[in-house]
Design an enzyme around this catalytic site. Sequence first.
Site, short mmCIF file in Angstrom:
data_model
loop_
_atom_site.label_atom_id
_atom_site.label_comp_id
_atom_site.label_asym_id
_atom_site.label_seq_id
_atom_site.Cartn_x
_atom_site.Cartn_y
_atom_site.Cartn_z
N SER A 35 0.80 -1.22 0.00
CA SER A 35 0.00 0.00 0.00
C SER A 35 0.83 1.28 0.00
O SER A 35 0.33 2.33 -0.37
CB SER A 35 -0.95 0.02 1.21
OG SER A 35 -0.22 -0.03 2.42
N ASP A 326 -3.25 8.41 7.86
CA ASP A 326 -4.12 7.55 8.65
C ASP A 326 -3.24 6.87 9.70
O ASP A 326 -2.12 7.31 9.93
CB ASP A 326 -4.92 6.56 7.78
CG ASP A 326 -4.04 5.60 6.98
OD1 ASP A 326 -2.85 5.44 7.33
OD2 ASP A 326 -4.53 5.01 6.00
N HIS A 329 -0.26 5.00 7.29
CA HIS A 329 0.43 5.57 6.14
C HIS A 329 0.84 7.03 6.35
O HIS A 329 0.07 7.82 6.91
CB HIS A 329 -0.46 5.48 4.90
CG HIS A 329 -0.92 4.09 4.59
ND1 HIS A 329 -2.14 3.61 4.99
CD2 HIS A 329 -0.29 3.07 3.95
CE1 HIS A 329 -2.27 2.34 4.60
NE2 HIS A 329 -1.15 1.99 3.98
#
Length: 351
Positions: A35, A326, A329
């Site tokens: 991600s 978040d 990340h």
Amino acid sequence: MEVKCLLLLALFLLLGTHGGEAQPLVPAVMTFGDSSVDVGNNDYLKTIIKANFPPYGRDFKNQVPTGRFCNGKLATDITAETLGFESYAPAYLSPDASGKNLLIGANFASAGSGYYDHTALLYHAIPLSQQLEYFEEYQSKLAAVAGSSQAQSIINGSLYIISAGASDFVQNYYINPFLYKTQTADQFSDRLVGIFKNTVAQLYSMGARRIGVTSLPPLGCLPAAITLFGYGSSGCVSRLNSDAQNFNGKMNVTVDSLSKTYSDLKIAVFDIYTPLYDLVTSPQSQGFTEARRGCCGTGTVETTVLLCNPKSIGTCPNATTYVFWDAVHPSEAANQVLADSLLAEGINLVT
């Protein structure tokens, strides 16, 4: 700041010109991993690990959520721009991928993926082994667009970025009794590094000659990790950081070995651990004010559709002073710091 300015000047001088326009230092950028570098491949998968909805992308171009797990650009986006690319790396699974996009590179990454294929299977993501198969398919498409000779030149000259491992630990090992009760973190690290070594060997056999691999970040400093594994503490979880440092040490040794095995391979480790740890432990020194919580929601557990979504209560109005977007990340502002580090450590890969 002085080092950054000198680096940018060096890159500017290295950029060739053609018809008055600067030319990229490499013909394309190919990205594999999780991600931290996924630009939207998961948008096309049946998985909850997605970021194609607000507030993700809030500060991206035209405020569009693209599938990037960030409020804006990823470190790889910023790196590609600095190397001379104007377009953002296209998601490989995008149905509208054009010949032009093929010529600037492709992103094969998938949020929830890692070195260990089982990690990706848990979250219905694209395993790293599958990403390599997609790259093989990409080569055929590229040859059809550019011709075999030009395609081979692009493949040999491109920059390859691998960013994986964090999901293997945080989203699998630490929460999977089958793993942590049957093998130590050190043994699990050996397993992942072995997969990385085989991945590089496969990429080399497919034509890759410039490879950069990111280290693990300070896993124990991620807001979600502190919440889940910190047992009430507000500081970084030292055990998780030690695991990350141990893994990174093994990775450095392996990269040194690979550079000796393949004499014409340029390969380097991009240290993510140090710059992110410095941001978390001393945010004010670089203009940040919040490093314990992410911007989205409470910032302690929220990530993907799980609590970081349009209805998240408490999302900060301005993420520029937050280290994390978040609970897992980095923010675009933090990604800029990481990108500066990547460029400093990887300049030998593109020259």
